[in-house]
Scaffold this motif. Sequence first.
Motif, PDB file in Angstrom:
ATOM      1  N   MET A  76      -6.051  33.654 -26.666  1.00 59.76           N
ATOM      2  CA  MET A  76      -6.832  33.556 -25.442  1.00 59.76           C
ATOM      3  C   MET A  76      -8.320  33.758 -25.730  1.00 59.76           C
ATOM      4  O   MET A  76      -8.683  34.456 -26.674  1.00 59.76           O
ATOM      5  CB  MET A  76      -6.381  34.607 -24.427  1.00 59.76           C
ATOM      6  CG  MET A  76      -5.109  34.253 -23.676  1.00 59.76           C
ATOM      7  SD  MET A  76      -4.859  35.363 -22.281  1.00 59.76           S
ATOM      8  CE  MET A  76      -3.440  34.578 -21.527  1.00 59.76           C
ATOM      9  N   LYS A  77      -9.146  33.157 -24.901  1.00 61.65           N
ATOM     10  CA  LYS A  77     -10.589  33.334 -25.011  1.00 61.65           C
ATOM     11  C   LYS A  77     -11.034  34.476 -24.108  1.00 61.65           C
ATOM     12  O   LYS A  77     -10.304  34.913 -23.220  1.00 61.65           O
ATOM     13  CB  LYS A  77     -11.299  32.038 -24.618  1.00 61.65           C
ATOM     14  CG  LYS A  77     -10.933  30.850 -25.491  1.00 61.65           C
ATOM     15  CD  LYS A  77     -11.592  29.581 -25.003  1.00 61.65           C
ATOM     16  CE  LYS A  77     -11.194  28.391 -25.855  1.00 61.65           C
ATOM     17  NZ  LYS A  77     -11.794  27.123 -25.361  1.00 61.65           N
ATOM     18  N   LYS A  78     -12.246  34.957 -24.350  1.00 57.36           N
ATOM     19  CA  LYS A  78     -12.776  36.062 -23.557  1.00 57.36           C
ATOM     20  C   LYS A  78     -14.120  35.663 -22.967  1.00 57.36           C
ATOM     21  O   LYS A  78     -14.982  35.128 -23.669  1.00 57.36           O
ATOM     22  CB  LYS A  78     -12.933  37.312 -24.425  1.00 57.36           C
ATOM     23  CG  LYS A  78     -13.432  38.527 -23.668  1.00 57.36           C
ATOM     24  CD  LYS A  78     -13.434  39.756 -24.559  1.00 57.36           C
ATOM     25  CE  LYS A  78     -14.386  39.597 -25.706  1.00 57.36           C
ATOM     26  NZ  LYS A  78     -14.417  40.790 -26.574  1.00 57.36           N
ATOM     27  N   PHE A  79     -14.282  35.936 -21.674  1.00 57.14           N
ATOM     28  CA  PHE A  79     -15.525  35.622 -20.978  1.00 57.14           C
ATOM     29  C   PHE A  79     -15.993  36.856 -20.216  1.00 57.14           C
ATOM     30  O   PHE A  79     -15.189  37.625 -19.688  1.00 57.14           O
ATOM     31  CB  PHE A  79     -15.317  34.445 -20.009  1.00 57.14           C
ATOM     32  CG  PHE A  79     -14.787  33.211 -20.676  1.00 57.14           C
ATOM     33  CD1 PHE A  79     -15.610  32.423 -21.461  1.00 57.14           C
ATOM     34  CD2 PHE A  79     -13.453  32.845 -20.541  1.00 57.14           C
ATOM     35  CE1 PHE A  79     -15.128  31.287 -22.087  1.00 57.14           C
ATOM     36  CE2 PHE A  79     -12.955  31.716 -21.156  1.00 57.14           C
ATOM     37  CZ  PHE A  79     -13.792  30.926 -21.935  1.00 57.14           C
ATOM     38  N   TRP A  80     -17.325  37.010 -20.142  1.00 58.34           N
ATOM     39  CA  TRP A  80     -17.936  38.169 -19.503  1.00 58.34           C
ATOM     40  C   TRP A  80     -18.493  37.796 -18.136  1.00 58.34           C
ATOM     41  O   TRP A  80     -19.058  36.716 -17.967  1.00 58.34           O
ATOM     42  CB  TRP A  80     -19.061  38.728 -20.372  1.00 58.34           C
ATOM     43  CG  TRP A  80     -18.571  39.427 -21.599  1.00 58.34           C
ATOM     44  CD1 TRP A  80     -18.462  38.914 -22.857  1.00 58.34           C
ATOM     45  CD2 TRP A  80     -18.111  40.781 -21.678  1.00 58.34           C
ATOM     46  NE1 TRP A  80     -17.961  39.857 -23.726  1.00 58.34           N
ATOM     47  CE2 TRP A  80     -17.743  41.018 -23.027  1.00 58.34           C
ATOM     48  CE3 TRP A  80     -17.976  41.807 -20.750  1.00 58.34           C
ATOM     49  CZ2 TRP A  80     -17.255  42.247 -23.461  1.00 58.34           C
ATOM     50  CZ3 TRP A  80     -17.489  43.039 -21.184  1.00 58.34           C
ATOM     51  CH2 TRP A  80     -17.136  43.250 -22.521  1.00 58.34           C
ATOM     52  N   VAL A 130     -12.801  39.027 -19.144  1.00 55.93           N
ATOM     53  CA  VAL A 130     -11.565  38.390 -18.704  1.00 55.93           C
ATOM     54  C   VAL A 130     -10.987  37.607 -19.880  1.00 55.93           C
ATOM     55  O   VAL A 130     -11.702  36.828 -20.525  1.00 55.93           O
ATOM     56  CB  VAL A 130     -11.811  37.423 -17.523  1.00 55.93           C
ATOM     57  CG1 VAL A 130     -10.531  36.698 -17.148  1.00 55.93           C
ATOM     58  CG2 VAL A 130     -12.349  38.167 -16.317  1.00 55.93           C
ATOM     59  N   TYR A 131      -9.713  37.820 -20.149  1.00 57.78           N
ATOM     60  CA  TYR A 131      -9.006  37.015 -21.137  1.00 57.78           C
ATOM     61  C   TYR A 131      -8.300  35.869 -20.417  1.00 57.78           C
ATOM     62  O   TYR A 131      -7.465  36.094 -19.535  1.00 57.78           O
ATOM     63  CB  TYR A 131      -7.968  37.856 -21.878  1.00 57.78           C
ATOM     64  CG  TYR A 131      -8.538  38.751 -22.946  1.00 57.78           C
ATOM     65  CD1 TYR A 131      -8.918  38.238 -24.178  1.00 57.78           C
ATOM     66  CD2 TYR A 131      -8.711  40.113 -22.716  1.00 57.78           C
ATOM     67  CE1 TYR A 131      -9.443  39.056 -25.171  1.00 57.78           C
ATOM     68  CE2 TYR A 131      -9.236  40.946 -23.698  1.00 57.78           C
ATOM     69  CZ  TYR A 131      -9.600  40.406 -24.920  1.00 57.78           C
ATOM     70  OH  TYR A 131     -10.116  41.215 -25.897  1.00 57.78           O
ATOM     71  N   CYS A 132      -8.653  34.639 -20.765  1.00 58.91           N
ATOM     72  CA  CYS A 132      -7.971  33.481 -20.183  1.00 58.91           C
ATOM     73  C   CYS A 132      -8.035  32.308 -21.154  1.00 58.91           C
ATOM     74  O   CYS A 132      -8.688  32.394 -22.205  1.00 58.91           O
ATOM     75  CB  CYS A 132      -8.558  33.127 -18.820  1.00 58.91           C
ATOM     76  SG  CYS A 132     -10.225  32.492 -18.837  1.00 58.91           S
ATOM     77  N   GLU A 133      -7.367  31.219 -20.792  1.00 61.61           N
ATOM     78  CA  GLU A 133      -7.194  30.102 -21.716  1.00 61.61           C
ATOM     79  C   GLU A 133      -8.440  29.241 -21.858  1.00 61.61           C
ATOM     80  O   GLU A 133      -8.702  28.679 -22.919  1.00 61.61           O
ATOM     81  CB  GLU A 133      -6.019  29.231 -21.270  1.00 61.61           C
ATOM     82  CG  GLU A 133      -4.671  29.934 -21.289  1.00 61.61           C
ATOM     83  CD  GLU A 133      -4.209  30.278 -22.693  1.00 61.61           C
ATOM     84  OE1 GLU A 133      -4.768  29.718 -23.655  1.00 61.61           O
ATOM     85  OE2 GLU A 133      -3.299  31.109 -22.823  1.00 61.61           O
ATOM     86  N   GLU A 134      -9.230  29.111 -20.790  1.00 63.49           N
ATOM     87  CA  GLU A 134     -10.367  28.193 -20.847  1.00 63.49           C
ATOM     88  C   GLU A 134     -11.450  28.628 -19.878  1.00 63.49           C
ATOM     89  O   GLU A 134     -11.223  29.402 -18.955  1.00 63.49           O
ATOM     90  CB  GLU A 134      -9.913  26.769 -20.508  1.00 63.49           C
ATOM     91  CG  GLU A 134      -9.246  26.631 -19.139  1.00 63.49           C
ATOM     92  CD  GLU A 134      -8.801  25.225 -18.851  1.00 63.49           C
ATOM     93  OE1 GLU A 134      -9.484  24.280 -19.293  1.00 63.49           O
ATOM     94  OE2 GLU A 134      -7.763  25.048 -18.178  1.00 63.49           O
ATOM     95  N   ASN A 171      -3.910  38.136 -12.676  1.00 59.32           N
ATOM     96  CA  ASN A 171      -2.943  38.680 -13.634  1.00 59.32           C
ATOM     97  C   ASN A 171      -3.464  39.942 -14.325  1.00 59.32           C
ATOM     98  O   ASN A 171      -2.825  40.449 -15.244  1.00 59.32           O
ATOM     99  CB  ASN A 171      -2.580  37.628 -14.675  1.00 59.32           C
ATOM    100  CG  ASN A 171      -1.785  36.481 -14.077  1.00 59.32           C
ATOM    101  OD1 ASN A 171      -0.951  36.699 -13.199  1.00 59.32           O
ATOM    102  ND2 ASN A 171      -2.035  35.266 -14.536  1.00 59.32           N
ATOM    103  N   ARG A 172      -4.650  40.397 -13.926  1.00 58.98           N
ATOM    104  CA  ARG A 172      -5.240  41.665 -14.378  1.00 58.98           C
ATOM    105  C   ARG A 172      -5.583  41.658 -15.868  1.00 58.98           C
ATOM    106  O   ARG A 172      -5.623  42.722 -16.507  1.00 58.98           O
ATOM    107  CB  ARG A 172      -4.292  42.826 -14.061  1.00 58.98           C
ATOM    108  CG  ARG A 172      -3.890  42.960 -12.609  1.00 58.98           C
ATOM    109  CD  ARG A 172      -2.960  44.151 -12.399  1.00 58.98           C
ATOM    110  NE  ARG A 172      -1.674  43.970 -13.041  1.00 58.98           N
ATOM    111  CZ  ARG A 172      -0.569  43.545 -12.437  1.00 58.98           C
ATOM    112  NH1 ARG A 172      -0.587  43.244 -11.147  1.00 58.98           N
ATOM    113  NH2 ARG A 172       0.561  43.413 -13.104  1.00 58.98           N
ATOM    114  N   HIS A 173      -5.857  40.500 -16.436  1.00 58.93           N
ATOM    115  CA  HIS A 173      -6.201  40.432 -17.863  1.00 58.93           C
ATOM    116  C   HIS A 173      -7.690  40.758 -18.038  1.00 58.93           C
ATOM    117  O   HIS A 173      -8.486  39.915 -18.490  1.00 58.93           O
ATOM    118  CB  HIS A 173      -5.887  39.052 -18.424  1.00 58.93           C
ATOM    119  CG  HIS A 173      -4.442  38.661 -18.331  1.00 58.93           C
ATOM    120  ND1 HIS A 173      -3.413  39.583 -18.395  1.00 58.93           N
ATOM    121  CD2 HIS A 173      -3.832  37.442 -18.200  1.00 58.93           C
ATOM    122  CE1 HIS A 173      -2.252  38.970 -18.306  1.00 58.93           C
ATOM    123  NE2 HIS A 173      -2.481  37.678 -18.177  1.00 58.93           N
TER     124      HIS A 173
END
Length: 511
Positions: free
Chosen positions: A1-5, A217-221, A233-235
Amino acid sequence: MKKFWGDFHTNMHKNHMDDFDQWVDFAKTMVDFWGPVYYPYRGIPVCEGFRAEGLEPIEETLDAWKVVNDKSQRDDFIIYPSYEWQGNGADGDHNVFFSEFDEDIYLPNTYAELCDILSNKNAIALPHHPGYKPGHRGKNWETHNEKVSPVVEIYSSHGSSEASDADIPLNVHMHMGPRGEEGTVYWALKQGVKTGIIASGDNHKYPAIAGNGYFAVYCEEYDRNAILEAMRNRHTYGVTRSKMDVHFDVNGAIMGSEINAQANNVANIRVEGTNAIKAIEVVRNGICEHTYNYHPIRTLPEAGTVKFKFELELGWGPDRRLFKDICEKWWDVRIHTEGKFHSFQPLWTSPGSDVELLDEQTLTGRIITRKEDDGNGKLSQKNYLTPYIQNQSVIIEIEDDIDNDVVFEIDELSYRIPVRKLLTQSILEAKEEQVAKLLKESFDFDSYYREDPWWHNAYKFVIHKASLDSKYTVEEQYDLGDLERDTDNLMIKVIQYNGDIAWTSPVYINK
């Protein structure tokens, strides 16, 4: 997963609409996505001679809300149209975020009504400063809707809502305080509430101010719907100031997940900090049950290449009570290493500054610091640390031979500092010649029995003590053992020696 701020709490008032584009430009330098939270409240007269906070005229709210929606529609940067909802104050303040544009602004009196409206929309409503007294703008966890409000803001410019005895106070807005117990995040976790964790600014002047909170946030894109779904999903995890790299999972399920217990349940912890890590607390069901303690470095390598991080902080300066017209300063910075730069992280508290790598060995910057003359509660760095000054910092990572020097050129002066010295102490310098000239020209003042007049009015910079990578990089495994109840929640809190903190969303483990 990628991480965004992100920063999901910049309060925009009606008079800020003309500043929207400038705020976007600054937000883009600090975070990957942003929520410009419109604030439709103001002091209104309720009887002769007395005003209380309440909703502004609806016509003004709708005009500003249209600007927020229109300006949020960009291709280069994700912005979520958002606004603050307070209702009658009984259930706590929540910020509403829409993934879609051109939604109406909904201002019902109760949280239950708000949840009914938002449950059919691509939207979330996130509680903030929950640690105040429930019923008095703190979070009422008894009425909590985890689907509409999947995460909670544990930290902002108000301070920390972690627990009633948290190490960071919740004391900036003394009219809303003091901090209670039943609204705090750890209280909610003790009661079995399911919530993720973020941190965000609650700024009323600029977005994404360093020191007032960010979240990852950890998400796919990098997609507005994907980010919002990852938040559902609280990631997520929140930080007070610097952007630590934190990974936390249980049995491979990342922070925020809900899983079924296995025969053996193991939490995996990986942290790359921005300063030496002091401790990692493992918190189960709202109670710290284990602490990993890390001790400061006592011996340095005898020779060879080392990788290290340090913070350069600039600011301070003339007392605005004496020098009313001196409110800012530009700094020219150039840093050279014989090794190479690995990374840098700006921690700006107001717009205008910039740093860049010219090559692997040279970093340059033009940085502006500001200082206000009063304790205005809406200043850009409105937090428990430094409410009156807007210092600027950069965290820098270098790899170099331990016997080499790093050269700092700050304005017209040059400082050659051995790597060994950076690893053992901080370096504090003041622009004393400049302040001596200022005092002489302004007041014909050049002698006194003590140094206060010069030191108190001098611009200063600190090169904070550097940390070796072995001190800011940590990996641990924690065996959960038996579960305490039908569903346990487990999270971590990371504490650095410079005071920066990170909190992860819990993983929820079902028996």
